[in-house]
Design a protein around this motif. Structure first.
Motif, mmCIF file in Angstrom:
data_model
loop_
_atom_site.group_PDB
_atom_site.id
_atom_site.type_symbol
_atom_site.label_atom_id
_atom_site.label_comp_id
_atom_site.label_asym_id
_atom_site.label_seq_id
_atom_site.Cartn_x
_atom_site.Cartn_y
_atom_site.Cartn_z
ATOM 1 N N ILE A 1 -14.021 7.647 53.727
ATOM 2 C CA ILE A 1 -12.295 8.038 53.819
ATOM 3 C C ILE A 1 -12.157 7.511 52.652
ATOM 4 O O ILE A 1 -11.886 8.869 51.530
ATOM 5 N N GLU A 2 -12.529 6.503 52.196
ATOM 6 C CA GLU A 2 -11.393 6.028 51.499
ATOM 7 C C GLU A 2 -12.409 6.203 50.104
ATOM 8 O O GLU A 2 -11.278 6.518 48.443
ATOM 9 N N GLN A 3 -13.575 6.156 49.933
ATOM 10 C CA GLN A 3 -14.681 6.961 49.330
ATOM 11 C C GLN A 3 -14.632 8.339 48.920
ATOM 12 O O GLN A 3 -14.027 8.522 47.563
ATOM 13 N N ARG A 4 -14.411 8.854 49.712
ATOM 14 C CA ARG A 4 -13.930 9.993 49.070
ATOM 15 C C ARG A 4 -12.913 10.794 48.693
ATOM 16 O O ARG A 4 -12.558 10.961 47.915
ATOM 17 N N TYR A 5 -11.623 10.299 49.065
ATOM 18 C CA TYR A 5 -10.406 9.625 48.690
ATOM 19 C C TYR A 5 -10.773 9.924 47.249
ATOM 20 O O TYR A 5 -10.233 10.235 46.001
ATOM 21 N N GLN A 6 -10.925 8.400 46.488
ATOM 22 C CA GLN A 6 -11.391 8.043 45.547
ATOM 23 C C GLN A 6 -12.058 9.004 44.404
ATOM 24 O O GLN A 6 -11.530 9.307 43.484
ATOM 25 N N ASP B 1 -0.635 20.419 38.574
ATOM 26 C CA ASP B 1 -1.580 21.119 39.795
ATOM 27 C C ASP B 1 -2.116 19.906 39.733
ATOM 28 O O ASP B 1 -2.558 19.552 41.113
ATOM 29 N N LEU B 2 -2.466 18.708 39.397
ATOM 30 C CA LEU B 2 -3.105 17.276 38.938
ATOM 31 C C LEU B 2 -2.184 16.811 40.647
ATOM 32 O O LEU B 2 -2.574 16.170 41.311
ATOM 33 N N GLU B 3 -0.961 16.988 40.344
ATOM 34 C CA GLU B 3 -0.028 16.531 40.963
ATOM 35 C C GLU B 3 -0.076 16.688 43.205
ATOM 36 O O GLU B 3 -0.106 16.254 44.164
ATOM 37 N N ILE B 4 0.345 18.220 42.945
ATOM 38 C CA ILE B 4 -0.777 18.789 44.412
ATOM 39 C C ILE B 4 -1.428 18.697 44.445
ATOM 40 O O ILE B 4 -1.702 18.395 46.244
ATOM 41 N N ARG B 5 -2.581 18.606 44.169
ATOM 42 C CA ARG B 5 -4.111 18.813 44.688
ATOM 43 C C ARG B 5 -4.358 17.067 45.525
ATOM 44 O O ARG B 5 -5.119 16.749 45.517
ATOM 45 N N SER B 6 -3.466 15.917 43.696
ATOM 46 C CA SER B 6 -3.817 14.624 44.519
ATOM 47 C C SER B 6 -3.071 14.490 45.935
ATOM 48 O O SER B 6 -3.496 13.839 46.730
ATOM 49 N N ARG B 7 -1.622 15.198 46.126
ATOM 50 C CA ARG B 7 -0.804 14.714 47.816
ATOM 51 C C ARG B 7 -1.958 15.072 48.056
ATOM 52 O O ARG B 7 -2.143 15.125 49.357
ATOM 53 N N LEU B 8 -2.450 16.699 48.327
ATOM 54 C CA LEU B 8 -3.487 17.404 48.713
ATOM 55 C C LEU B 8 -4.289 17.153 49.508
ATOM 56 O O LEU B 8 -4.715 16.320 50.229
ATOM 57 N N ALA B 9 -4.419 15.796 48.426
ATOM 58 C CA ALA B 9 -6.177 14.770 49.273
ATOM 59 C C ALA B 9 -5.385 13.391 49.774
ATOM 60 O O ALA B 9 -6.310 12.970 50.128
ATOM 61 N N LYS B 10 -4.191 12.955 49.659
ATOM 62 C CA LYS B 10 -3.739 11.920 49.781
ATOM 63 C C LYS B 10 -3.647 12.069 51.308
ATOM 64 O O LYS B 10 -3.813 11.469 52.673
ATOM 65 N N ALA B 11 -3.336 13.479 51.515
ATOM 66 C CA ALA B 11 -2.654 14.090 52.694
ATOM 67 C C ALA B 11 -3.995 14.116 53.475
ATOM 68 O O ALA B 11 -3.526 13.690 54.906
ATOM 69 N N GLU B 12 -5.351 13.879 53.568
ATOM 70 C CA GLU B 12 -6.185 14.360 53.586
ATOM 71 C C GLU B 12 -6.779 13.221 54.490
ATOM 72 O O GLU B 12 -7.687 12.648 55.700
#
Length: 507
Positions: A442-447, A411-422
């Motif tokens: 954008i970077e702050q939202r990702y982090q 779940d962590l990996e999938i949602r991290s990938r989605l965050a990176k895709a965003e």
């Protein structure tokens, strides 16, 4: 003056490069070569800095920056470009060239277009003294091949000038740029230079004067190594017979073991497991004699035979025999003071015993691995297979609970990938209007998203551990004591994502 084998390949690569350069519509060249030739291609790139028979007159800039995401990659490349320029100032000054190129990565946008703009600025500054400006990308790692492909296409979309070219080095065995290769884009050319590291080594050694028995054996060994890479097991065995006759005449027992290990490896490649086991056992008898002579490599050779036989026994399905081999390997590793392989031997011994239902035996070997790792520095422990051993032992105790832990990782990996895709989508949407403020947002939202995901995942993991048996909790705590709080969820080795998660299923 005649050229040596390496120089001949450099001349050949130079001709291949010039042929690509003469295509006015092409901008990106992807060279696919065997991994054993990567160093040779890097040598060609490095050689372009000097005047020689294999220099193209172009300026090649090599970047090994890893790709994490587009903004980080664009910024890191610009910083690396500036760093290379600053490092070459003394040389530029010696050549009477200006050293006042005005470029500050800190004030530049974190976009592919900004990187291209920096390259164009540099090229314009020195266009009279260089031919083509060539950017060679050899990323140490690529987190997302699709995102990297998109980054490359955004670079190409900036309408690169004819004198600015790109070069990617790809592996024949493990290609990373399939998506780019399959596009059929006329701006992208695929090249497959006929270069091979083994062939170069063979020719180089063949040309050097052979001085005594060591020189003769070196040539025999190089030929055998090349056959092991490309030939059949029967060809390897035939070649090894000649080499064995020679080393036995010289009474080089240590080299005889090396030859047998190469033969066993060739047999394993063809799944001839029973024959490989016999070869490893025969090699060990010779290795023991080497150790009895107080040879410094004696125990190391014995250790290789035990590990080799263990792998062959596992491959043929005899887990109990493999377990015995790993136990013996653990003893030899400790005798040789090889902590790293000692840990691995205990880990694999535990793995085998767990497979045949001997949980207590597995746990005992796990405890031995922990004891061996105790004197190591924490950062060194993470470089061993101890993180894998910790998960394997927990699985032996409670496989269903470990499966739950793996689902958290998925779940962590999938949602991290989605965050990176965003992040990639948001960065791409900026186009040419990126500002420092919008990029930071954008970077702050990702982090922030990543940090929240980590906190949530850690809470879920704690719940799973808190409801486990005391023995499970104690074993988990012992591994975490040795490996740190990032284990097993946030470390690169240790807990694997579940099969469902690796296939990209929904959360």
């Amino acid at each position: 003056m005649s050229l040596n084998p390496v120089e001949r390949r450099l001349v050949y690569l130079c001709a291949e490069w010039i042929r690509f350069r003469e295509n006015p519509s092409a901008r990106l060249l992807i060279w696919q070569v065997p991994e054993n030739a990567f160093r040779l291609v890097e040598c060609f790139v490095e050689a372009q800095k000097q005047e020689s028979d294999y220099a193209s007159g172009d300026l090649f800039l090599l970047f090994k920056t890893p790709y994490e995401h587009s903004m980080h990659f664009s910024q890191s490349l610009q910083e690396a470009l500036r760093g290379q320029y600053d490092a070459s100032r003394a040389q530029l000054e010696a050549e009477g060239l200006p050293t006042d190129w005005d470029f500050d990565p800190a004030t530049s946008a974190k976009t592919p277009a900004a990187f291209v703009a920096a390259l164009r600025s540099f090229g314009a500054k020195y266009h009279r003294s260089i031919g083509h400006l060539v950017v060679v990308l050899l990323p140490a790692a690529i987190a997302d091949e699709t995102a990297f492909t998109d980054w490359m296409l955004r670079v190409l979309a900036t309408h690169l000038p004819e004198r600015l070219r790109l070069l990617l080095i790809d592996s024949v065995e493990n290609p990373r740029y399939r998506e780019l290769i399959n596009l059929g884009d006329p701006r992208i050319e695929i090249g497959r230079p006929q270069v091979d590291g083994f062939s170069v080594a063979q020719e180089t050694f063949a040309q050097e004067p052979v001085t005594g028995p060591a020189g003769v054996f070196r040539n025999l060994l190089i030929g055998l190594a090349a056959l092991t890479e490309k030939g059949s097991a029967e060809q390897v065995k035939a070649k090894a017979r000649d080499a064995l006759t020679f080393v036995r005449k010289q009474q080089w027992l240590d080299q005889e073991v090396v030859l047998w290990l190469m033969v066993a490896g060739a047999l394993l490649k063809e799944n001839r497991h029973d024959e490989a086991v016999q070869v490893y056992q025969g090699a060990r008898k010779v290795a023991v004699k080497v150790a009895e002579q107080a040879h410094p490599a004696g125990n190391k050779l014995i250790l290789q035979t035990w590990f080799g036989e263990a792998g062959a026994q596992l491959a043929k399905g005899d887990v109990e025999a493999a377990s015995f081999c790993y136990d013996e390997a653990a003893l030899v590793a400790q005798r040789d003071r090889n902590v790293i392989l000692g840990i691995e031997a205990f880990r694999m011994g535990a793995f085998c015993l767990a497979r045949i239902g001997d949980v207590e035996g597995a746990l005992e070997r796990g405890r031995c691995a922990h004891e061996l790792a105790e004197p190591l520095k924490p950062e060194v422990r993470l470089l061993t297979t101890l993180p894998l051993a910790g998960v394997d032992l927990l699985r032996a105790l409670d496989p269903e609970r470990v499966a739950q832990m793996e689902q958290v990782k998925s779940d962590l990996e999938i949602r991290s990938r989605l965050a990176k895709a965003e992040l990639e989508r948001s960065a791409g949407a900026l186009g040419g209007v990126a500002t420092a403020e919008t990029e930071r947002a954008i970077e702050q939202r990702y982090q922030t998203t990543l940090q929240n995901l980590k906190i949530e995942s850690a809470v879920r993991l704690d719940r799973i551990i808190s409801s486990a048996t005391p023995q499970f909790q104690q074993l988990f705590a012992r591994s975490r004591q040795l490996l740190g709080d990032d284990w097993p969820l946030f470390s690169e080795t240790g807990l694997m994502a579940s099969v469902q998660g690796r296939e990209g299923s929904a959360v």
